[in-house]
Write a protein that holds these residues in place. Sequence first.
Motif, PDB file in Angstrom:
ATOM      1  N   GLU A  32       0.694  -1.182  -0.036  1.00 31.59           N
ATOM      2  CA  GLU A  32       0.011   0.089  -0.165  1.00 31.59           C
ATOM      3  C   GLU A  32       0.749   1.328   0.029  1.00 31.59           C
ATOM      4  OE1 GLU A  32      -3.718   0.968   1.103  1.00 31.59           O
ATOM      5  OE2 GLU A  32      -3.932  -0.746  -0.275  1.00 31.59           O
ATOM      6  N   PRO A  33       1.096   1.876  -1.244  1.00 31.78           N
ATOM      7  CA  PRO A  33       2.108   2.951  -1.252  1.00 31.78           C
ATOM      8  C   PRO A  33       1.640   4.359  -0.564  1.00 31.78           C
ATOM      9  CG  PRO A  33       1.120   2.670  -3.497  1.00 31.78           C
ATOM     10  CD  PRO A  33       0.592   1.606  -2.356  1.00 31.78           C
ATOM     11  N   TYR A  34       2.420   5.007   0.218  1.00 28.20           N
ATOM     12  CA  TYR A  34       1.919   6.227   0.786  1.00 28.20           C
ATOM     13  C   TYR A  34       2.881   7.086   0.084  1.00 28.20           C
ATOM     14  CZ  TYR A  34      -1.198   4.523   4.397  1.00 28.20           C
ATOM     15  OH  TYR A  34      -2.175   3.694   5.044  1.00 28.20           O
ATOM     16  N   GLY A  35       2.498   7.769  -1.168  1.00 27.59           N
ATOM     17  CA  GLY A  35       3.508   8.486  -1.871  1.00 27.59           C
ATOM     18  C   GLY A  35       4.290   7.568  -2.366  1.00 27.59           C
ATOM     19  N   ARG A  36       5.454   8.013  -2.992  1.00 28.13           N
ATOM     20  CA  ARG A  36       6.431   7.217  -4.026  1.00 28.13           C
ATOM     21  C   ARG A  36       7.324   6.475  -3.280  1.00 28.13           C
ATOM     22  NH1 ARG A  36       5.551   8.824  -8.741  1.00 28.13           N
ATOM     23  NH2 ARG A  36       3.784  10.338  -8.803  1.00 28.13           N
ATOM     24  N   HIS A 126       4.428  13.358   9.889  1.00 22.99           N
ATOM     25  CA  HIS A 126       3.369  12.510  10.237  1.00 22.99           C
ATOM     26  C   HIS A 126       3.542  10.987   9.677  1.00 22.99           C
ATOM     27  CE1 HIS A 126       1.218  16.052  10.979  1.00 22.99           C
ATOM     28  NE2 HIS A 126       1.906  16.558   9.769  1.00 22.99           N
TER      29      HIS A 126
ATOM     30  N   ASP B  28       1.244  11.515 -13.757  1.00 25.20           N
ATOM     31  CA  ASP B  28       1.628  10.655 -12.773  1.00 25.20           C
ATOM     32  C   ASP B  28       2.516  11.338 -11.866  1.00 25.20           C
ATOM     33  OD1 ASP B  28       1.245   7.960 -11.800  1.00 25.20           O
ATOM     34  OD2 ASP B  28       3.444   7.731 -12.155  1.00 25.20           O
ATOM     35  N   GLU B  29       3.359  12.075 -12.328  1.00 20.99           N
ATOM     36  CA  GLU B  29       4.461  12.846 -11.338  1.00 20.99           C
ATOM     37  C   GLU B  29       3.800  13.826 -10.496  1.00 20.99           C
ATOM     38  OE1 GLU B  29       4.520  12.843 -14.738  1.00 20.99           O
ATOM     39  OE2 GLU B  29       4.984  14.927 -15.440  1.00 20.99           O
ATOM     40  N   ALA B  30       2.419  14.311 -10.925  1.00 23.38           N
ATOM     41  CA  ALA B  30       1.646  15.200  -9.921  1.00 23.38           C
ATOM     42  C   ALA B  30       1.187  14.459  -8.824  1.00 23.38           C
ATOM     43  CB  ALA B  30       0.869  15.949 -10.827  1.00 23.38           C
ATOM     44  N   LEU B  31       0.904  13.139  -8.771  1.00 18.59           N
ATOM     45  CA  LEU B  31       0.211  12.392  -7.960  1.00 18.59           C
ATOM     46  C   LEU B  31       1.028  11.661  -6.828  1.00 18.59           C
ATOM     47  CD1 LEU B  31      -2.785  11.949  -8.639  1.00 18.59           C
ATOM     48  CD2 LEU B  31      -2.128   9.609  -9.460  1.00 18.59           C
ATOM     49  N   GLU B  32       0.508  11.997  -5.822  1.00 19.71           N
ATOM     50  CA  GLU B  32       1.022  10.952  -4.559  1.00 19.71           C
ATOM     51  C   GLU B  32       0.345   9.998  -3.984  1.00 19.71           C
ATOM     52  OE1 GLU B  32       3.784  11.836  -1.562  1.00 19.71           O
ATOM     53  OE2 GLU B  32       4.878  12.170  -3.614  1.00 19.71           O
ATOM     54  N   PRO B  33       0.194   9.074  -4.374  1.00 18.98           N
ATOM     55  CA  PRO B  33      -0.800   8.090  -3.959  1.00 18.98           C
ATOM     56  C   PRO B  33      -0.462   7.507  -2.665  1.00 18.98           C
ATOM     57  CG  PRO B  33       1.031   6.886  -5.020  1.00 18.98           C
ATOM     58  CD  PRO B  33       1.599   8.360  -5.206  1.00 18.98           C
ATOM     59  N   TYR B  34      -1.921   7.278  -1.903  1.00 19.51           N
ATOM     60  CA  TYR B  34      -2.167   6.815  -0.395  1.00 19.51           C
ATOM     61  C   TYR B  34      -2.828   5.650  -0.458  1.00 19.51           C
ATOM     62  CZ  TYR B  34      -0.146  11.483   1.616  1.00 19.51           C
ATOM     63  OH  TYR B  34       0.407  12.156   2.245  1.00 19.51           O
ATOM     64  N   LYS B  38      -6.495   6.406  -3.339  1.00 26.83           N
ATOM     65  CA  LYS B  38      -6.570   7.854  -2.593  1.00 26.83           C
ATOM     66  C   LYS B  38      -5.176   8.394  -3.146  1.00 26.83           C
ATOM     67  CE  LYS B  38      -6.380   5.579   1.205  1.00 26.83           C
ATOM     68  NZ  LYS B  38      -6.044   5.424   2.482  1.00 26.83           N
ATOM     69  N   ARG B  44       2.225  21.951  -6.608  1.00 21.16           N
ATOM     70  CA  ARG B  44       3.041  22.731  -7.464  1.00 21.16           C
ATOM     71  C   ARG B  44       2.262  22.475  -9.012  1.00 21.16           C
ATOM     72  NH1 ARG B  44       8.684  23.806  -7.139  1.00 21.16           N
ATOM     73  NH2 ARG B  44       8.635  22.781  -4.814  1.00 21.16           N
ATOM     74  N   ASP B 251       2.179  18.834   3.691  1.00 25.85           N
ATOM     75  CA  ASP B 251       1.767  17.636   2.745  1.00 25.85           C
ATOM     76  C   ASP B 251       0.160  17.902   2.927  1.00 25.85           C
ATOM     77  OD1 ASP B 251       4.211  17.123   2.370  1.00 25.85           O
ATOM     78  OD2 ASP B 251       4.322  15.185   3.612  1.00 25.85           O
TER      79      ASP B 251
END
Lengths: 557, 557
Positions: A32-36, A126, B28-34, B38, B44, B251
Amino acid sequence: MSQTNIEIAQAARMLPIQQIAEGLGIPDEALEPYGRHKAKVALRWLAGLEDRPDGKLILVTAVSPTPAGEGKTTTTVGLGDALTRIGQRAMICLREPALGPVFGMKGGAAGGGYAQVVPMEDINLHFTGDFAAIAVATNLLAALIDNHIHRGNALGIDVRRITWRRVLDVNDRALRDVVVGLGGPDNGYPRESGFDIVVASEVMAVFCLATDLADLRERLGEIIVGYTRDRKPVRARELDAHGAMTAILRDALAPNLVQTLEHTPAFVHGGPFANIAHGCNSLVATRAALKLADYVVTEAGFGSDLGAEKFVDILCRSSGLRPSGAVIVATVRAMKYHGGVDVANLTSENVEALEKGSVNLLRHLGIVRETLGLPAVVAINHRAEDTDAEVAALVRVAEQAGVRAVVARHYADGGAGATELAREVMRTTEEPSTMRFTYPDEAPLWQKMRTIATRVYGASDITASTAVRRQIHRLQDEGFGNYPVCVAKTQYSFSTDAKLRGAPTRHVVDIREVRLAAGAGFVVMVCGDVMTMPGLPAVPAATSIDVDADGRIVGLF
Amino acid sequence: MSQTNIEIAQAARMLPIQQIAEGLGIPDEALEPYGRHKAKVALRWLAGLEDRPDGKLILVTAVSPTPAGEGKTTTTVGLGDALTRIGQRAMICLREPALGPVFGMKGGAAGGGYAQVVPMEDINLHFTGDFAAIAVATNLLAALIDNHIHRGNALGIDVRRITWRRVLDVNDRALRDVVVGLGGPDNGYPRESGFDIVVASEVMAVFCLATDLADLRERLGEIIVGYTRDRKPVRARELDAHGAMTAILRDALAPNLVQTLEHTPAFVHGGPFANIAHGCNSLVATRAALKLADYVVTEAGFGSDLGAEKFVDILCRSSGLRPSGAVIVATVRAMKYHGGVDVANLTSENVEALEKGSVNLLRHLGIVRETLGLPAVVAINHRAEDTDAEVAALVRVAEQAGVRAVVARHYADGGAGATELAREVMRTTEEPSTMRFTYPDEAPLWQKMRTIATRVYGASDITASTAVRRQIHRLQDEGFGNYPVCVAKTQYSFSTDAKLRGAPTRHVVDIREVRLAAGAGFVVMVCGDVMTMPGLPAVPAATSIDVDADGRIVGLF
């Protein structure tokens, strides 16, 4: 070194976390990624690894630290990187930093120099929200207690005997002692209470000792929140709180995967303080790492009198974990400090003071090797100002005690600076584990505390007020006598007096307060002045932390 | 419907969040997956969209709700799905649910039935940690205040005049009024204080009104935490707190992208309550959505007297946002309730009571169309027990007032149940926005409050104690007279008496308390009994929420 920790960390070229996971054989669907650069690893997938053999567990502990710390986390990271560098499948297990100290005195807690886990700012702030979840679970239980009383108090909870405290992840001395429920009948019954920092909470301990989600739920239900008028314990289960608390913690219990600056995989998960709690990262993370790597390097907080003792007597006892050996981090600086040198003068050469102060190291060697039965290596965490004469003297001290001491330069050089340490650790851990407990389960609580104080702290005896003695006897009578003891005391001295450096003897340990942690399964004995809610210093780190015009966090060390 | 909300949500087949983002043109580079479903969208990247034209903004508001709520979030989701279904590029903007009420009375707040945003459990629990960050930022500032005083109080803060309160995301009445700093000199100076729920905090308001990170930092610095003995305001900036607070929130400020059950993209971000705060999701999210979609559906909390008024007078005033039209959610059930029917009897047909109660709808129509100048559609959020005669009567009421009323069945049928509503909304918003404010900037604070009370609430006048009047005059004199007023009052009535249903007139609004929010840029006037820290009910939702043997969350509605 001209660059600060955060500058080094921000300049790091991290690999995508998927790539780190792939290296460990973790499939994409278990991540489960949290960011990259952060991910949680699914508990369900980890549960499927049960039949794999375990790797070797290496416990990193330290001498009694100076206020600046001796670099235990840094050494853990450096050793992990060095093992990787010499071709081993290695993983690191660390605690998550608490936010409170990040904004107080301590700054970041993700290693330092060229031995760090990254992304450093995320880990220090966090991260994946685990501590926030632990705080909410704790505070929800508190609200359910006061609500139960407000709504008629069917369980007959004695408002004078509620032991459950609320928590925040902020250093806030004003919340240590409070009165809640003021303002009239709509706000409930006024009563005395207080807040602890999240890392001192029982939910944190439960979280770090639980084997899985079902065990977490069971332990949360066992938590004793207070007593009735006739001294019957009231448990979280009776308030129907444990289900919701488990729901709050469900996602948090999956361990957090990150990487070091050199891409060694690391679990950073859970984080009880070792001076006021049990001091090791989550069992879930360590167990998972042992299935994924051949060498797992983990740390237990502060000196061996605190973290290592609790690691063995609390965590290993309940979980069956068996470390194969220990690394004791020592610094030239700390030895001079224990030899009586003022903090201001620690950068000047002083072999004599170092030799005098090395009694501290020798005491820790005794705890680790004799009391806890672990083969040990001393890692001399090298600092730029250390002189050759000082380093040589420190090596001599250790070797006269029959222990190899290796200079490690991971702070300046990363894993390359710790390959000799890594090889020595591999040699030391070739034999099967010989770990033993400080005291048997069946020793009475008072006796357990006395054994820790005399055998580990070098005290001559323990004392306690009549009220505290009575409380200990009551716990013994109520069937909690088989629990291990979790001591809360200063990390700066073997004694309860932070100013007593070196290896004090004939001191007496006074038990100021006793807290039962029935969910965690231990009895906390608070000795001396240690605070379960820290305060902020005169100039808090918060006042220099900021975000620059590019959205970068600055001033975090 | 036989399935519960959580069962429907857990059965949903969600698309990977990357796919949702791709549909919006987010790289994709503008996305921070959670996790997988999500993601945060980088500020930016969003800043680079400034030159794009804005889509149309549709504000969903409602009649005065019954205790169960009238389905405003559900209608927002259903309308978004329906717009997508009829071929429009649509997005939804919602507030994040507060944890406190999830474990209290309310349960989940991510829509309902077949009109939900998912993953429902995540969104209702910690989601991406934004509220936890807001709590820490608030509590860090509190700790810095008490620490400053403890360390010598160079700013001369009057401990009796500290206005800054701590927050938790837990419903906990025992924390409304507390005394902190007890226990002796080491714990600081004892003083009265209290805790609010996170959604009532000024940091939440600042977070939702800030245009970007720099504006957030600036506003946080402006926060007034208390006063000196000679009544000079003390700001967060003077405590050097705003930099660290910005770092904590950095964040969090990036909006959270999720999807509906039908894969319509949704930002769920920020979440001030509308009864005790300003009631709309973050400006950052709404602005971003307007650049990414042709129709953006957003909601403002509770009835139009609260959410819609504040949306226009606070959010639109400071940001320049201009909704093209409004949807007023009404239910047969609520109209009968306002017509005097007991909650227990709301499922029986009663056209007479409905017609009587529809004065409540008519008052809301007046607020939205005349006071706020927005073209409006009534959405009749259909429930299984509504009879044809009741629905027909409600349609008639609206149409006699010159407004189209459309039956919407998104709860049972998803977007397909709201396509007629979607078409009507498109027709209604064809003309340019005609939005206007309730009062001009330059009206004095007392006058602003009086205008809201008389024009929006139908009151005959406002009152206040001498102390409150004096406080309002002082704020006026100190240069805060140009701020808008944010009213805290019950959502159940136009008046300050929750039991006064329908469209009460000749009631008087008493201002109980005034709070200056200098960072948010408004003055809060607390009217009547509304609490900024809710309590738990006799049987809290927490007692039925649990995790099952498969690790699934159950009992969350």
